[in-house]
Design a protein around this motif. Sequence first.
Motif, PDB file in Angstrom:
ATOM      1  N   LEU A   1     -31.005 -28.119   6.105  1.00 28.99           N
ATOM      2  CA  LEU A   1     -31.222 -27.398   4.851  1.00 28.99           C
ATOM      3  C   LEU A   1     -30.492 -26.050   4.858  1.00 28.99           C
ATOM      4  CD1 LEU A   1     -35.012 -28.160   4.270  1.00 28.99           C
ATOM      5  CD2 LEU A   1     -33.071 -29.075   2.977  1.00 28.99           C
ATOM      6  N   ALA A   2     -30.467 -25.391   6.013  1.00 25.87           N
ATOM      7  CA  ALA A   2     -29.764 -24.099   6.110  1.00 25.87           C
ATOM      8  C   ALA A   2     -28.266 -24.287   5.893  1.00 25.87           C
ATOM      9  CB  ALA A   2     -30.035 -23.460   7.464  1.00 25.87           C
ATOM     10  N   ALA A   3     -27.696 -25.345   6.483  1.00 28.01           N
ATOM     11  CA  ALA A   3     -26.277 -25.622   6.288  1.00 28.01           C
ATOM     12  C   ALA A   3     -25.992 -26.007   4.841  1.00 28.01           C
ATOM     13  CB  ALA A   3     -25.832 -26.740   7.231  1.00 28.01           C
ATOM     14  N   ALA A   4     -26.884 -26.789   4.240  1.00 29.75           N
ATOM     15  CA  ALA A   4     -26.709 -27.196   2.847  1.00 29.75           C
ATOM     16  C   ALA A   4     -26.652 -25.981   1.928  1.00 29.75           C
ATOM     17  CB  ALA A   4     -27.840 -28.126   2.433  1.00 29.75           C
ATOM     18  N   LYS A   5     -27.472 -24.978   2.213  1.00 29.56           N
ATOM     19  CA  LYS A   5     -27.490 -23.774   1.387  1.00 29.56           C
ATOM     20  C   LYS A   5     -26.144 -23.059   1.430  1.00 29.56           C
ATOM     21  CE  LYS A   5     -30.189 -19.553   0.605  1.00 29.56           C
ATOM     22  NZ  LYS A   5     -31.362 -18.740   1.070  1.00 29.56           N
ATOM     23  N   VAL A   6     -25.528 -23.005   2.613  1.00 30.83           N
ATOM     24  CA  VAL A   6     -24.208 -22.371   2.747  1.00 30.83           C
ATOM     25  C   VAL A   6     -23.174 -23.112   1.913  1.00 30.83           C
ATOM     26  CG1 VAL A   6     -22.322 -21.925   4.367  1.00 30.83           C
ATOM     27  CG2 VAL A   6     -24.678 -21.399   5.016  1.00 30.83           C
ATOM     28  N   ALA A   7     -23.179 -24.441   1.995  1.00 26.19           N
ATOM     29  CA  ALA A   7     -22.200 -25.239   1.254  1.00 26.19           C
ATOM     30  C   ALA A   7     -22.395 -25.097  -0.250  1.00 26.19           C
ATOM     31  CB  ALA A   7     -22.310 -26.695   1.670  1.00 26.19           C
ATOM     32  N   GLU A   8     -23.646 -25.109  -0.684  1.00 25.66           N
ATOM     33  CA  GLU A   8     -23.909 -25.028  -2.117  1.00 25.66           C
ATOM     34  C   GLU A   8     -23.534 -23.665  -2.674  1.00 25.66           C
ATOM     35  OE1 GLU A   8     -27.954 -26.241  -2.054  1.00 25.66           O
ATOM     36  OE2 GLU A   8     -27.448 -28.386  -1.938  1.00 25.66           O
ATOM     37  N   GLN A   9     -23.607 -22.630  -1.843  1.00 25.09           N
ATOM     38  CA  GLN A   9     -23.144 -21.307  -2.277  1.00 25.09           C
ATOM     39  C   GLN A   9     -21.635 -21.288  -2.502  1.00 25.09           C
ATOM     40  OE1 GLN A   9     -24.686 -18.844   0.886  1.00 25.09           O
ATOM     41  NE2 GLN A   9     -26.657 -18.494  -0.141  1.00 25.09           N
ATOM     42  N   GLN A  10     -20.931 -22.227  -1.885  1.00 26.18           N
ATOM     43  CA  GLN A  10     -19.489 -22.375  -2.076  1.00 26.18           C
ATOM     44  C   GLN A  10     -19.172 -23.381  -3.186  1.00 26.18           C
ATOM     45  OE1 GLN A  10     -17.079 -20.566  -0.472  1.00 26.18           O
ATOM     46  NE2 GLN A  10     -18.783 -19.424   0.469  1.00 26.18           N
ATOM     47  N   GLY A  11     -20.213 -23.847  -3.881  1.00 24.31           N
ATOM     48  CA  GLY A  11     -20.007 -24.774  -4.980  1.00 24.31           C
ATOM     49  C   GLY A  11     -19.768 -26.211  -4.559  1.00 24.31           C
ATOM     50  N   ILE A  12     -20.156 -26.564  -3.334  1.00 27.65           N
ATOM     51  CA  ILE A  12     -19.927 -27.924  -2.825  1.00 27.65           C
ATOM     52  C   ILE A  12     -21.219 -28.724  -2.918  1.00 27.65           C
ATOM     53  CG2 ILE A  12     -19.257 -29.296  -0.807  1.00 27.65           C
ATOM     54  CD1 ILE A  12     -17.648 -26.852   0.130  1.00 27.65           C
ATOM     55  N   SER A  13     -21.167 -29.848  -3.603  1.00 25.61           N
ATOM     56  CA  SER A  13     -22.325 -30.729  -3.707  1.00 25.61           C
ATOM     57  C   SER A  13     -22.676 -31.271  -2.322  1.00 25.61           C
ATOM     58  CB  SER A  13     -21.993 -31.882  -4.656  1.00 25.61           C
ATOM     59  OG  SER A  13     -23.052 -32.799  -4.710  1.00 25.61           O
ATOM     60  N   THR A  14     -23.955 -31.171  -1.939  1.00 25.09           N
ATOM     61  CA  THR A  14     -24.377 -31.509  -0.582  1.00 25.09           C
ATOM     62  C   THR A  14     -25.464 -32.569  -0.607  1.00 25.09           C
ATOM     63  OG1 THR A  14     -23.863 -29.260   0.155  1.00 25.09           O
ATOM     64  CG2 THR A  14     -25.249 -30.582   1.590  1.00 25.09           C
ATOM     65  N   HIS A  15     -25.373 -33.510   0.331  1.00 18.14           N
ATOM     66  CA  HIS A  15     -26.331 -34.609   0.409  1.00 18.14           C
ATOM     67  C   HIS A  15     -26.800 -34.768   1.849  1.00 18.14           C
ATOM     68  CE1 HIS A  15     -24.979 -35.717  -3.624  1.00 18.14           C
ATOM     69  NE2 HIS A  15     -23.751 -35.517  -3.166  1.00 18.14           N
ATOM     70  N   LEU A  16     -28.112 -34.850   2.039  1.00 17.20           N
ATOM     71  CA  LEU A  16     -28.693 -35.053   3.367  1.00 17.20           C
ATOM     72  C   LEU A  16     -28.915 -36.549   3.589  1.00 17.20           C
ATOM     73  CD1 LEU A  16     -29.088 -32.004   3.046  1.00 17.20           C
ATOM     74  CD2 LEU A  16     -31.343 -32.251   4.082  1.00 17.20           C
TER      75      LEU A  16
ATOM     76  N   LEU B   1     -20.351 -32.719   0.593  1.00 15.21           N
ATOM     77  CA  LEU B   1     -20.656 -32.548   2.008  1.00 15.21           C
ATOM     78  C   LEU B   1     -21.811 -33.473   2.354  1.00 15.21           C
ATOM     79  CD1 LEU B   1     -20.378 -30.893   4.723  1.00 15.21           C
ATOM     80  CD2 LEU B   1     -22.157 -29.391   3.792  1.00 15.21           C
ATOM     81  N   LEU B   2     -21.653 -34.246   3.429  1.00 14.99           N
ATOM     82  CA  LEU B   2     -22.698 -35.141   3.901  1.00 14.99           C
ATOM     83  C   LEU B   2     -23.221 -34.605   5.236  1.00 14.99           C
ATOM     84  CD1 LEU B   2     -20.943 -38.577   3.222  1.00 14.99           C
ATOM     85  CD2 LEU B   2     -22.267 -37.156   1.639  1.00 14.99           C
ATOM     86  N   LEU B   3     -24.514 -34.311   5.289  1.00 18.66           N
ATOM     87  CA  LEU B   3     -25.128 -33.759   6.494  1.00 18.66           C
ATOM     88  C   LEU B   3     -26.114 -34.759   7.076  1.00 18.66           C
ATOM     89  CD1 LEU B   3     -25.954 -30.151   5.236  1.00 18.66           C
ATOM     90  CD2 LEU B   3     -24.063 -30.822   6.726  1.00 18.66           C
TER      91      LEU B   3
ATOM     92  N   LEU C   1     -27.555 -23.424  13.552  1.00 15.41           N
ATOM     93  CA  LEU C   1     -28.062 -22.879  14.813  1.00 15.41           C
ATOM     94  C   LEU C   1     -29.032 -21.724  14.573  1.00 15.41           C
ATOM     95  CD1 LEU C   1     -24.810 -22.894  16.985  1.00 15.41           C
ATOM     96  CD2 LEU C   1     -26.715 -24.513  17.059  1.00 15.41           C
ATOM     97  N   LYS C   2     -28.731 -20.887  13.606  1.00 21.14           N
ATOM     98  CA  LYS C   2     -29.606 -19.754  13.316  1.00 21.14           C
ATOM     99  C   LYS C   2     -30.979 -20.236  12.853  1.00 21.14           C
ATOM    100  CE  LYS C   2     -29.918 -15.448  10.670  1.00 21.14           C
ATOM    101  NZ  LYS C   2     -29.257 -14.568   9.660  1.00 21.14           N
ATOM    102  N   ALA C   3     -31.003 -21.301  12.062  1.00 21.43           N
ATOM    103  CA  ALA C   3     -32.272 -21.818  11.543  1.00 21.43           C
ATOM    104  C   ALA C   3     -33.156 -22.389  12.639  1.00 21.43           C
ATOM    105  CB  ALA C   3     -32.003 -22.892  10.485  1.00 21.43           C
ATOM    106  N   ALA C   4     -32.563 -22.707  13.784  1.00 22.75           N
ATOM    107  CA  ALA C   4     -33.315 -23.313  14.886  1.00 22.75           C
ATOM    108  C   ALA C   4     -33.837 -22.289  15.888  1.00 22.75           C
ATOM    109  CB  ALA C   4     -32.440 -24.329  15.610  1.00 22.75           C
TER     110      ALA C   4
END
Length: 418
Positions: free
Chosen positions: A257-272, A307-309, A15-18
């Motif tokens: 992309l903003a949500a993916a960055k949060v997940a990756e900071q937690q060490g979670i592999s993220t895929h769009l 994480l799948l976004l 939401l912040k990114a939008a």
Amino acid sequence: MKTEELLNQLLEAALKAAQPEEQLARLKLEPVKGKTLVLGAGKASAAMAQALEKIWPDPLTGLVVTRYGYAVPCEHIEVIEAAHPIPDENSQLAAQRLLAMTKTLTADDRVLLLISGGGSSLLSLAADPLSFAEKQALNQALLHSGASISEINCVRRHLSAIKGGRLAAACQPAQVINLLISDVPGDNPLDIASGPGVPDPTRCSDALKILERYQIKIPDSLRRALEDGQLESIKPEAFAPGQIQTHLLAAPRQSLLAAAKVAEQQGISTHLLGDALEGESREVAKVMAGIIQSCRLHQQPFKTPCLLLSGGETTVTLKGKGSGGPNAEFMLALAIALKGQEGVYALAVDTDGVDGAEEIAGAWISPETLDKARQLNLNPEAYLDNNDAHYFFQQLDQAIITGPTLTNVNDFRALLLL
């Protein structure tokens, strides 16, 4: 970090990114000799106007229309509110006032059009021979038909006296600069608020085919007008080169992309999985459930945890008595398909805070969702058949209510596989 807390952080980042402030601050435009007029429509238009006033070096005047509850204070730009998703009298008044404000524009002037999702309803003026009541009914029928947003907006452009490039045409000979926040798959400016500020290459015949495809009844007078091309929208050749500029300020991919960055900071592999997914909500949910099952059982196409976004806009063909919110219906269908699969947590929301016609953004699920429902004697399949997913999740306390977010980049889906 708890899974529910992580899902909330993903949503907050999306939401912040939008929000429009940062994107508008980067905007660089040459000065003009005359005045700058600001016109706008959409759920984010008031927030865009407020942000624009903060960074614009010269005096601004104008008018924007936003959804009830989405107004924010502006110093020089007037803000009025109207209804969404079905237009009301204020929607009609807003369209009339915006058109009236273009009457005195000259070639030395500039118009900034602040356009975002929801503008199709908020800026509504029926073209002859359609009455406003007939247009309201047609809009309702289209929203419940299962048609894609691109199909719906093609029809809207040809039934409007302000959309489909007509507002831009009314601004001639002034320069028109579209500043857009996209809520549509593919980010096509034509489909954002049905394109009031951009030319439209589609034809009346295209709109008529869509109405026929979804078996939507229309008055005989309207059918004749479409068949004869009387309601043709404004074509690209109507504008001089450079007279219209279009800038996309925010789009679904930025939020993913903003949500993916949060997940990756937690060490979670993220895929769009994409920002333009469309289709019937329950059918998209079945596809997502199949991907989840493959990941869990075979570590294909993605290894867990992950994480799948995804983004885009799913639809609901309304057959039951519920309100048919596409994100809540997606979540309910996904929960049913997963059958309590361990280690799967998910949410789906509309980023404007309104899923369909309800003041609910969407819903979330966990492996315990179906068990909670059974304990409350709730039948998930019956609620799905009745298009009543909103009420289902409200009873489980798993509905997501954000209130007005003052933006709109459409659906945001996060599937967390642990």
